[in-house]
Design a protein around this motif. Structure first.
Motif, PDB file in Angstrom:
ATOM      1  N   THR A  24       0.820  -1.348   0.003  1.00  8.85           N
ATOM      2  CA  THR A  24       0.163   0.001  -0.118  1.00  8.85           C
ATOM      3  C   THR A  24       0.887   1.165   0.009  1.00  8.85           C
ATOM      4  O   THR A  24       2.014   1.205   0.678  1.00  8.85           O
ATOM      5  CB  THR A  24      -0.804   0.063   1.214  1.00  8.85           C
ATOM      6  N   LEU A  25       0.476   2.237  -0.779  1.00 11.44           N
ATOM      7  CA  LEU A  25       1.149   3.467  -0.736  1.00 11.44           C
ATOM      8  C   LEU A  25      -0.105   4.688  -0.436  1.00 11.44           C
ATOM      9  O   LEU A  25      -0.942   4.442  -0.789  1.00 11.44           O
ATOM     10  CB  LEU A  25       1.746   3.665  -2.318  1.00 11.44           C
ATOM     11  N   PRO A  26       0.461   5.795  -0.186  1.00 11.42           N
ATOM     12  CA  PRO A  26      -0.276   6.649   0.378  1.00 11.42           C
ATOM     13  C   PRO A  26      -0.615   7.222  -1.297  1.00 11.42           C
ATOM     14  O   PRO A  26       0.285   7.371  -2.019  1.00 11.42           O
ATOM     15  CB  PRO A  26       0.442   7.935   0.982  1.00 11.42           C
ATOM     16  N   ALA A  27      -1.812   7.816  -1.527  1.00  6.54           N
ATOM     17  CA  ALA A  27      -2.117   8.066  -2.846  1.00  6.54           C
ATOM     18  C   ALA A  27      -1.524   9.466  -2.902  1.00  6.54           C
ATOM     19  O   ALA A  27      -1.231  10.256  -2.062  1.00  6.54           O
ATOM     20  CB  ALA A  27      -3.610   8.374  -2.858  1.00  6.54           C
ATOM     21  N   PRO A  28      -1.248   9.700  -4.299  1.00  7.93           N
ATOM     22  CA  PRO A  28      -0.449  11.102  -4.562  1.00  7.93           C
ATOM     23  C   PRO A  28      -1.118  12.366  -4.091  1.00  7.93           C
ATOM     24  O   PRO A  28      -0.389  13.252  -3.641  1.00  7.93           O
ATOM     25  CB  PRO A  28      -0.323  11.267  -5.945  1.00  7.93           C
ATOM     26  N   ASP A  29      -2.513  12.502  -4.019  1.00 11.41           N
ATOM     27  CA  ASP A  29      -2.781  13.551  -3.512  1.00 11.41           C
ATOM     28  C   ASP A  29      -2.825  13.831  -2.097  1.00 11.41           C
ATOM     29  O   ASP A  29      -2.715  15.083  -1.780  1.00 11.41           O
ATOM     30  CB  ASP A  29      -4.313  13.699  -4.133  1.00 11.41           C
ATOM     31  N   VAL A  30      -2.419  12.860  -1.426  1.00  9.90           N
ATOM     32  CA  VAL A  30      -2.274  13.023  -0.040  1.00  9.90           C
ATOM     33  C   VAL A  30      -1.117  13.995   0.240  1.00  9.90           C
ATOM     34  O   VAL A  30      -0.961  14.601   1.282  1.00  9.90           O
ATOM     35  CB  VAL A  30      -2.112  11.556   0.618  1.00  9.90           C
ATOM     36  N   MET A  31      -0.217  13.869  -0.610  1.00 12.69           N
ATOM     37  CA  MET A  31       1.160  14.662  -0.590  1.00 12.69           C
ATOM     38  C   MET A  31       0.712  15.966  -0.789  1.00 12.69           C
ATOM     39  O   MET A  31       1.721  16.763  -0.234  1.00 12.69           O
ATOM     40  CB  MET A  31       1.992  14.141  -1.643  1.00 12.69           C
ATOM     41  N   HIS A  32      -0.268  16.499  -1.068  1.00 10.54           N
ATOM     42  CA  HIS A  32      -0.452  17.944  -1.138  1.00 10.54           C
ATOM     43  C   HIS A  32      -1.932  18.387  -0.630  1.00 10.54           C
ATOM     44  O   HIS A  32      -2.312  19.573  -0.214  1.00 10.54           O
ATOM     45  CB  HIS A  32      -0.441  18.407  -2.447  1.00 10.54           C
ATOM     46  N   PHE A  33      -2.857  17.496  -0.466  1.00 12.55           N
ATOM     47  CA  PHE A  33      -4.137  17.757  -0.271  1.00 12.55           C
ATOM     48  C   PHE A  33      -4.453  18.546   1.256  1.00 12.55           C
ATOM     49  O   PHE A  33      -4.987  19.532   1.249  1.00 12.55           O
ATOM     50  CB  PHE A  33      -4.910  16.641   0.087  1.00 12.55           C
ATOM     51  N   PHE A  34      -3.592  18.078   2.378  1.00 15.40           N
ATOM     52  CA  PHE A  34      -4.102  18.571   3.669  1.00 15.40           C
ATOM     53  C   PHE A  34      -3.286  20.023   4.036  1.00 15.40           C
ATOM     54  O   PHE A  34      -3.619  20.643   4.629  1.00 15.40           O
ATOM     55  CB  PHE A  34      -3.497  17.641   4.721  1.00 15.40           C
ATOM     56  N   LEU A  35      -2.300  20.171   3.299  1.00 20.10           N
ATOM     57  CA  LEU A  35      -1.438  21.551   3.256  1.00 20.10           C
ATOM     58  C   LEU A  35      -1.760  22.420   2.000  1.00 20.10           C
ATOM     59  O   LEU A  35      -1.295  23.748   2.256  1.00 20.10           O
ATOM     60  CB  LEU A  35      -0.071  21.299   3.420  1.00 20.10           C
ATOM     61  N   GLY A  36      -2.286  21.948   0.982  1.00 19.94           N
ATOM     62  CA  GLY A  36      -2.808  22.771   0.051  1.00 19.94           C
ATOM     63  C   GLY A  36      -1.495  23.419  -0.587  1.00 19.94           C
ATOM     64  O   GLY A  36      -0.206  22.769  -0.731  1.00 19.94           O
ATOM     65  N   PRO A  37      -1.322  24.800  -1.002  1.00 18.89           N
ATOM     66  CA  PRO A  37      -0.249  25.266  -1.524  1.00 18.89           C
ATOM     67  C   PRO A  37       0.962  25.423  -0.553  1.00 18.89           C
ATOM     68  O   PRO A  37       1.963  25.575  -1.195  1.00 18.89           O
ATOM     69  CB  PRO A  37      -0.718  26.809  -1.599  1.00 18.89           C
ATOM     70  N   ARG A  38       0.880  24.983   0.842  1.00 20.97           N
ATOM     71  CA  ARG A  38       1.976  25.202   1.641  1.00 20.97           C
ATOM     72  C   ARG A  38       2.474  23.777   1.519  1.00 20.97           C
ATOM     73  O   ARG A  38       3.799  23.525   2.258  1.00 20.97           O
ATOM     74  CB  ARG A  38       1.651  25.350   2.995  1.00 20.97           C
ATOM     75  N   SER A  39       2.351  22.838   0.521  1.00 20.51           N
ATOM     76  CA  SER A  39       2.675  21.469   0.974  1.00 20.51           C
ATOM     77  C   SER A  39       4.212  21.329   0.217  1.00 20.51           C
ATOM     78  O   SER A  39       4.849  20.414   0.417  1.00 20.51           O
ATOM     79  CB  SER A  39       1.822  20.410   0.125  1.00 20.51           C
ATOM     80  N   ALA A  40       4.523  22.538  -0.686  1.00 18.99           N
ATOM     81  CA  ALA A  40       5.755  22.378  -1.169  1.00 18.99           C
ATOM     82  C   ALA A  40       6.492  23.807  -1.030  1.00 18.99           C
ATOM     83  O   ALA A  40       5.756  24.791  -0.980  1.00 18.99           O
ATOM     84  CB  ALA A  40       5.715  22.292  -2.798  1.00 18.99           C
ATOM     85  N   ASP A  41       7.860  23.679  -0.538  1.00 21.81           N
ATOM     86  CA  ASP A  41       8.604  24.782  -0.294  1.00 21.81           C
ATOM     87  C   ASP A  41       8.727  25.754  -1.466  1.00 21.81           C
ATOM     88  O   ASP A  41       9.170  25.204  -2.479  1.00 21.81           O
ATOM     89  CB  ASP A  41       9.809  24.434   0.287  1.00 21.81           C
ATOM     90  N   GLU A  42       8.290  26.894  -1.471  1.00 17.56           N
ATOM     91  CA  GLU A  42       8.158  27.866  -2.704  1.00 17.56           C
ATOM     92  C   GLU A  42       9.629  27.983  -2.874  1.00 17.56           C
ATOM     93  O   GLU A  42       9.836  28.325  -4.240  1.00 17.56           O
ATOM     94  CB  GLU A  42       7.615  29.257  -2.320  1.00 17.56           C
ATOM     95  N   ARG A  43      10.546  27.957  -2.209  1.00 15.85           N
ATOM     96  CA  ARG A  43      12.240  28.251  -2.682  1.00 15.85           C
ATOM     97  C   ARG A  43      12.500  26.909  -3.465  1.00 15.85           C
ATOM     98  O   ARG A  43      13.382  27.344  -4.501  1.00 15.85           O
ATOM     99  CB  ARG A  43      13.022  28.263  -1.413  1.00 15.85           C
ATOM    100  N   VAL A  44      11.893  26.000  -3.321  1.00 10.92           N
ATOM    101  CA  VAL A  44      12.267  24.692  -4.266  1.00 10.92           C
ATOM    102  C   VAL A  44      11.408  24.552  -5.288  1.00 10.92           C
ATOM    103  O   VAL A  44      11.842  24.358  -6.453  1.00 10.92           O
ATOM    104  CB  VAL A  44      12.101  23.377  -3.168  1.00 10.92           C
ATOM    105  N   TYR A  45      10.060  24.921  -5.082  1.00  6.98           N
ATOM    106  CA  TYR A  45       9.058  24.740  -6.298  1.00  6.98           C
ATOM    107  C   TYR A  45       8.250  26.459  -6.208  1.00  6.98           C
ATOM    108  O   TYR A  45       7.113  26.447  -5.913  1.00  6.98           O
ATOM    109  CB  TYR A  45       7.922  23.901  -5.802  1.00  6.98           C
ATOM    110  N   PRO A  46       8.800  27.346  -6.951  1.00  8.32           N
ATOM    111  CA  PRO A  46       8.314  28.420  -7.027  1.00  8.32           C
ATOM    112  C   PRO A  46       6.904  28.335  -7.881  1.00  8.32           C
ATOM    113  O   PRO A  46       6.085  29.178  -7.782  1.00  8.32           O
ATOM    114  CB  PRO A  46       9.041  29.187  -7.615  1.00  8.32           C
ATOM    115  N   ASP A  47       6.799  27.307  -8.956  1.00  8.16           N
ATOM    116  CA  ASP A  47       5.876  27.067  -9.671  1.00  8.16           C
ATOM    117  C   ASP A  47       5.281  25.570  -9.188  1.00  8.16           C
ATOM    118  O   ASP A  47       5.929  24.579  -9.173  1.00  8.16           O
ATOM    119  CB  ASP A  47       6.176  26.848 -10.907  1.00  8.16           C
ATOM    120  N   ILE A  48       3.937  25.543  -8.617  1.00  6.43           N
ATOM    121  CA  ILE A  48       3.542  24.331  -7.720  1.00  6.43           C
ATOM    122  C   ILE A  48       3.111  23.396  -9.134  1.00  6.43           C
ATOM    123  O   ILE A  48       3.320  21.975  -8.640  1.00  6.43           O
ATOM    124  CB  ILE A  48       2.108  24.795  -7.309  1.00  6.43           C
TER     125      ILE A  48
END
Length: 104
Positions: A24-48
């Protein structure tokens, strides 16, 4: 690089003598669902969109590697899906990463 669950599958496959090993793996959307735009560091991913592209690439590679190892039973646990009806504004784009992986 180590996969998400490839080592676990190798071990599981080595000890399962009857039946089919399941991963079993967490579904990909779990990686961003709960934090929304804060799920990725903007310094690393300026473009979501690049974050979503990288996430999709990681999952594609993982599924391909698991298949190469003989995995025929893979479950994606979408724990975020159950919250869609109960929580507003959790994510700007729920399910977006799943659509990216499936090509939809």
């Amino acid at each position: 690089a180590r996969g998400i669950a490839t080592e676990e599958f190798r071990f599981l496959k080595s000890v399962v003598k009857k039946g089919r090993p399941k991963i079993t793996l967490p579904a990909p959307d779990v990686m961003h669902f709960f934090l929304g735009p804060r799920s990725a560091d903007e310094r690393v991913y300026p473009d979501i969109e690049q974050f979503y592209a990288d996430l999709a690439s990681i999952y594609r590679a993982e599924v391909k590697e698991l298949a190469a190892l003989g995995c025929t039973y893979l479950q994606l646990d979408d724990t975020a899906l159950s919250r869609i009806h109960f929580t507003r504004g959790c994510s700007a784009r729920p399910g977006h990463a799943v659509a990216r992986i499936s090509g939809g």
